[in-house]
Design a protein around this motif. Structure first.
Motif, PDB file in Angstrom:
ATOM      1  N   THR A   1       0.825  -1.223   0.000  1.00 49.87           N
ATOM      2  CA  THR A   1       0.000   0.000   0.000  1.00 49.87           C
ATOM      3  C   THR A   1       0.854   1.267   0.000  1.00 49.87           C
ATOM      4  O   THR A   1       0.504   2.248   0.624  1.00 49.87           O
ATOM      5  CB  THR A   1      -0.997   0.050   1.185  1.00 49.87           C
ATOM      6  OG1 THR A   1      -0.326   0.461   2.367  1.00 49.87           O
ATOM      7  CG2 THR A   1      -1.701  -1.260   1.388  1.00 49.87           C
ATOM      8  N   THR A   2       1.998   1.202  -0.705  1.00 48.13           N
ATOM      9  CA  THR A   2       2.819   2.400  -0.854  1.00 48.13           C
ATOM     10  C   THR A   2       2.236   3.311  -1.927  1.00 48.13           C
ATOM     11  O   THR A   2       2.162   4.523  -1.763  1.00 48.13           O
ATOM     12  CB  THR A   2       4.270   2.014  -1.212  1.00 48.13           C
ATOM     13  OG1 THR A   2       4.737   1.094  -0.236  1.00 48.13           O
ATOM     14  CG2 THR A   2       5.164   3.230  -1.257  1.00 48.13           C
ATOM     15  N   GLY A   3       1.839   2.692  -3.051  1.00 48.09           N
ATOM     16  CA  GLY A   3       1.206   3.482  -4.094  1.00 48.09           C
ATOM     17  C   GLY A   3       2.175   4.277  -4.949  1.00 48.09           C
ATOM     18  O   GLY A   3       1.759   5.147  -5.714  1.00 48.09           O
TER      19      GLY A   3
ATOM     20  N   SER B   1      -3.238   3.157  -0.129  1.00 46.94           N
ATOM     21  CA  SER B   1      -2.201   2.900  -1.123  1.00 46.94           C
ATOM     22  C   SER B   1      -1.946   4.150  -1.954  1.00 46.94           C
ATOM     23  O   SER B   1      -0.810   4.570  -2.142  1.00 46.94           O
ATOM     24  CB  SER B   1      -2.617   1.734  -2.026  1.00 46.94           C
ATOM     25  OG  SER B   1      -1.975   1.814  -3.266  1.00 46.94           O
ATOM     26  N   GLY B   2      -3.021   4.762  -2.459  1.00 45.19           N
ATOM     27  CA  GLY B   2      -2.839   6.028  -3.159  1.00 45.19           C
ATOM     28  C   GLY B   2      -2.540   5.927  -4.639  1.00 45.19           C
ATOM     29  O   GLY B   2      -2.207   6.935  -5.263  1.00 45.19           O
TER      30      GLY B   2
ATOM     31  N   ASP C   1      -0.260   8.532   4.924  1.00 43.16           N
ATOM     32  CA  ASP C   1       0.449   7.571   4.075  1.00 43.16           C
ATOM     33  C   ASP C   1      -0.403   7.054   2.932  1.00 43.16           C
ATOM     34  O   ASP C   1      -0.189   5.933   2.460  1.00 43.16           O
ATOM     35  CB  ASP C   1       1.007   6.397   4.890  1.00 43.16           C
ATOM     36  CG  ASP C   1       1.980   6.878   5.933  1.00 43.16           C
ATOM     37  OD1 ASP C   1       2.808   7.719   5.604  1.00 43.16           O
ATOM     38  OD2 ASP C   1       1.883   6.421   7.091  1.00 43.16           O
ATOM     39  N   CYS C   2      -1.397   7.855   2.483  1.00 41.76           N
ATOM     40  CA  CYS C   2      -2.164   7.445   1.313  1.00 41.76           C
ATOM     41  C   CYS C   2      -1.368   7.782   0.048  1.00 41.76           C
ATOM     42  O   CYS C   2      -0.909   6.893  -0.651  1.00 41.76           O
ATOM     43  CB  CYS C   2      -3.529   8.131   1.300  1.00 41.76           C
ATOM     44  SG  CYS C   2      -4.552   7.580  -0.079  1.00 41.76           S
ATOM     45  N   GLY C   3      -1.190   9.067  -0.222  1.00 47.69           N
ATOM     46  CA  GLY C   3      -0.326   9.437  -1.334  1.00 47.69           C
ATOM     47  C   GLY C   3      -1.032   9.983  -2.553  1.00 47.69           C
ATOM     48  O   GLY C   3      -0.396  10.180  -3.592  1.00 47.69           O
TER      49      GLY C   3
ATOM     50  N   ASN D   1       5.449   3.803   3.419  1.00 49.48           N
ATOM     51  CA  ASN D   1       4.398   3.369   2.500  1.00 49.48           C
ATOM     52  C   ASN D   1       3.470   4.528   2.165  1.00 49.48           C
ATOM     53  O   ASN D   1       2.252   4.373   2.081  1.00 49.48           O
ATOM     54  CB  ASN D   1       3.613   2.196   3.078  1.00 49.48           C
ATOM     55  CG  ASN D   1       4.518   1.040   3.478  1.00 49.48           C
ATOM     56  OD1 ASN D   1       4.600   0.672   4.641  1.00 49.48           O
ATOM     57  ND2 ASN D   1       5.223   0.503   2.518  1.00 49.48           N
ATOM     58  N   ALA D   2       4.093   5.701   1.958  1.00 51.20           N
ATOM     59  CA  ALA D   2       3.304   6.905   1.681  1.00 51.20           C
ATOM     60  C   ALA D   2       3.105   7.116   0.182  1.00 51.20           C
ATOM     61  O   ALA D   2       2.008   7.393  -0.265  1.00 51.20           O
ATOM     62  CB  ALA D   2       3.968   8.125   2.297  1.00 51.20           C
ATOM     63  N   GLY D   3       4.177   7.002  -0.608  1.00 51.25           N
ATOM     64  CA  GLY D   3       4.043   7.162  -2.042  1.00 51.25           C
ATOM     65  C   GLY D   3       5.005   8.173  -2.626  1.00 51.25           C
ATOM     66  O   GLY D   3       6.189   7.890  -2.792  1.00 51.25           O
TER      67      GLY D   3
HETATM   68  K   LIG Z   1       0.497   4.977   0.212  1.00 52.00           K
END
Ligand SMILES: [K+]
Ligand SMILES: [K+]
Lengths: 484, 484
Positions: free
Chosen positions: B110-112, B220-221, B317-319, B434-436
């Motif tokens: 879920t890094t995105g 995840s983003g 940490d969505c992104g 896991n931010a993006g």
């Molecule tokens: K993310």
């Protein structure tokens, strides 16, 4: 309030004693006739006057200090001595108080970051003054690191109290500090004299030798030249400086043991010293190879010369430079700055988190991994055969956390004010470790002169924060400290 | 070896179950006729085949797993599911394995972070696949964070075992995890459905609503557009996403309590949730004011719109992004990245060190300062009325140290390879949390596509390191783990 007055009493004495430092530029002014004699005599009188006034005014509050008072004493010592030391810079060089205070705080904390340009043509006495204040700061930090901070229990160093040379048991606080100080200062003085002679034999003038020896042993890293040690372009001078910078980055209590036992074995038995040697040796070889492979230098040996000097200088938190290493591939200068955080020994004149804490952290990480696999297995952290109590591990981890957070907070303060990120981050790292040059606008080929007043004050504070091992300064900002 | 085979047996089952995910793009391919049907059927069969083969081959080693086997299981799950999920990307989009693995690992952790461009014109099924893998990764992390890691005692989270909903006492390891998982997944599913409907009502197509809801809840983003959520330019869509991103950054066990008690009070009683709300609220107001004062936006409210969306998105940490915030004054994007390290709750789909550890660290720093003044005063660290044992504090401090050191080490690896410092540091921070998006060449207006294969692998590893809370992955690299 009563406690504050007792502290002021001691502080007055310290100011009077520190006024002896002014004799050095006065002698220099007499020899060189550089027109600063009047300035320094006035300054000496001012320092003596302030010191005596404080002492006399607080005479009836003279008493044995408590550990808690130590926090006020160390902070005020560094701030007041720096503030009064600005007088010659403001009188003769017409610097603003902001810049002069930064320069003197930089010297007294042995950071060696400078805001002054035209050092090569500066009046010799003013140059000597910057170096003498650094040397005084080195004397201060040795006593602070070996005797005072462990006694105050700052950052997990209470464990190492027992290693302090001199009579400890049942002695009163001030007497104990004085005994320890006397022993360590003799070592510091002897090493400085040896360095002066070494630099003179290597080809420096007596004046340059004295100035550079002062800042090599205190790991301040000021220079009498804008180009720093690069101005001399001499591998022999660099070798002499490397030798003394490494010595200054070891625990002065270990030097004491070597001198007492008449044997070099103490260096090898000192876990921290082994760590310092290993980190410096492998980093120099590795970085020299990296620069050679990246075609920065045509030969490995040239690469090794430049890497050894600049890397040892930054890693030990001295801060001399002999080339603009900011032009090297990014990896090497950042590795040097990283080393400035972890390399110097406790009880040395270097800064950062200190090798002993680095070693304990590495062992502690290993223990955490072990604990995940074998929760029941009681495996205490040991360093050099000594078992580290859990409370000390917690204190050290807490120290590292506050140290990291201070870097983060100060960097944000600088970029909040508009400085670019790389200059801000590296300036903060270089200042909190009392190392000196950063990168970006505060890189090895430039200095801190281009910063705004706001940035200059933030970094003055950061240098003091690092020098007083974060806790000793931050604690003064807690309401708890001033209660009752 | 025997243990490894038992783990493989479970892993085979996991692969078979995860192959259900392939049904989503298959349905999509049937609806959109985008030419990917064959690809996804092949991929489904491949995944099923590998899963069954592993399960059958290790059938006789089927046994109850020990806690220690959990470390191998979680690492191998993320690596193997990602590796097999690359098949559609390699077959249909002709991506290299390095890039496809990065993209799928980025989804599953879920890094995105994406290496793909031309998302707007990509076959819908491929886009849905990226989002479905993220949603699957979100399911994985909820169970990992709420049930598995606390059981393994990673990073001081053992304390919070008791908060896990569902029957815990005397249940066997796998049964216990399954019960917890079932409850939390229902909540996850319901919130996702609510988000889909919300986004559709806000004006998105059903397809975009489904894709973005998948990656909002899993934080995840990923997006179906190169310009991310900026492509929709709709404050209402942004508001819906902010609402669900914040929900996803809270502990899913708290959502469970809210649902069970039919009362929102649980959010307020959750110390972490209060921390998340406070950090986001004050950061949004402060940063919007900062941008307004710096004349980046003409009105405070416009500034607030853009700050709220991007800051909440990075901090949780969505992104998602809706503008190129890398052009803002440096302070704000770096503050956002800093928040990405500390904001998300434990037991959420967010990453970083987690709010609970942040809070414990702040209390612990306060305690260290107290201890300096009153060494005898026994003041345990408390958070939300709960006393935190010293062993947990040590574990948490140890976790933070390893987390910081991982950032340092990975950044050095990248700049060693030649990447510039800001891109390297921010890419590592964005990936380990896991931010993006990072800054520099991996900024919000670009993506990770320009990186070399070496850099891509380093960052794939970094994403996994962050997702598995550092310890769970690092422990596999210790000789101790593989002994006996
Ligand atoms: K993310
Ligand atoms: K220095």
């Amino acid at each position: 309030m009563r406690a504050l007055l007792s502290v002021m009493n001691v502080l007055g004495y310290l100011l009077m004693v520190s006024s002896l430092t002014y004799l050095l530029p006065i002698i220099c002014a007499l020899i060189y006739q550089d027109g600063t004699l009047f300035t320094f005599v006035i300054s000496l009188i001012a320092c003596l006057a302030v010191g005596s006034a404080i002492t006399l005014a607080t005479h009836k509050y003279r008493t044995e200090l408590k550990a808690r008072d130590g926090f006020i004493l160390v902070t005020l010592s560094w701030v007041l001595i720096s503030a009064i030391a600005t007088v010659p810079l403001m009188l003769h060089s017409h610097m603003s108080f902001t810049d002069a205070f930064f320069e003197m705080m930089s010297g007294l904390t042995t950071t060696g970051a400078t805001v002054m340009v035209g050092l090569d043509t500066l009046a010799p006495s003013i140059n000597l003054w910057r170096h003498a204040i650094s040397w005084l700061g080195g004397m201060g930090i040795i006593v602070l690191a070996v005797a005072i901070l462990p006694m105050l229990g700052v950052g997990g160093m209470q464990l190492f109290r027992a290693e302090v040379p001199g009579p400890i048991k049942d002695a009163k606080l001030t007497a104990r500090i004085a005994d320890t100080a006397a022993v360590l200062w003799v070592i510091y003085l002897v090493l400085t004299l040896a360095c002066i002679i070494g630099l003179w034999l290597a080809g420096m003038s007596w004046f340059d030798a004295i100035c550079h020896a002062f800042v090599a042993l205190s790991l301040s890293g000021f220079s009498t030249r804008d180009a720093s040690v690069g101005a001399f372009d001499s591998p022999i001078i660099e070798a002499v400086l490397i030798f003394f910078m490494v010595l200054a980055a070891l625990n002065f209590a270990t030097h004491f043991t070597v001198w007492r036992d008449r044997s070099l074995k103490a260096y090898w038995r000192d876990t921290e010293a082994r760590g310092v040697f290993a980190v410096l040796f492998f980093s120099c070889i590795g970085c020299a190879a990296y620069l050679w492979f990246n075609d920065v230098y045509a030969s490995f040996w040239t690469a090794l010369r430049f890497v050894s000097f600049n890397l040892v200088s930054i890693a030990t938190d001295c801060g001399f430079v002999n080339t603009d290493y900011a032009l090297w591939p990014t990896f090497v200068p950042f590795w040097m700055l990283f080393l400035s955080s972890i390399t110097a020994s406790s009880g040395s004149t270097g800064g950062g988190i200190k090798m002993i804490r680095t070693l304990i952290l590495v062992r502690q990480s290993g223990r955490e991994l072990t604990r995940l696999l074998h929760p029941a297995m009681a495996a205490p952290v040991t360093v050099g055969g000594m078992i580290i109590p859990n409370s000390v591990v917690v204190a050290i981890l807490g120290f590292i956390f506050l140290y990291f957070m201070s870097i983060v907070a100060m960097t944000f303060l600088l970029i909040f004010g508009g400085l670019d990120f790389i200059s801000a981050l590296t300036a903060v790292i270089a200042c909190i470790n009392n190392a000196g040059p950063g990168l970006g606008v505060v890189g090895p080929a430039t200095n801190y002169g281009s910063l705004t007043d706001f940035e200059t004050w933030v970094l003055s504070f950061t240098m003091l924060l690092g020098r007083l091992e974060v806790f000793s300064l931050l604690i003064l900002f807690t309401p708890m400290f001033w209660r009752k």
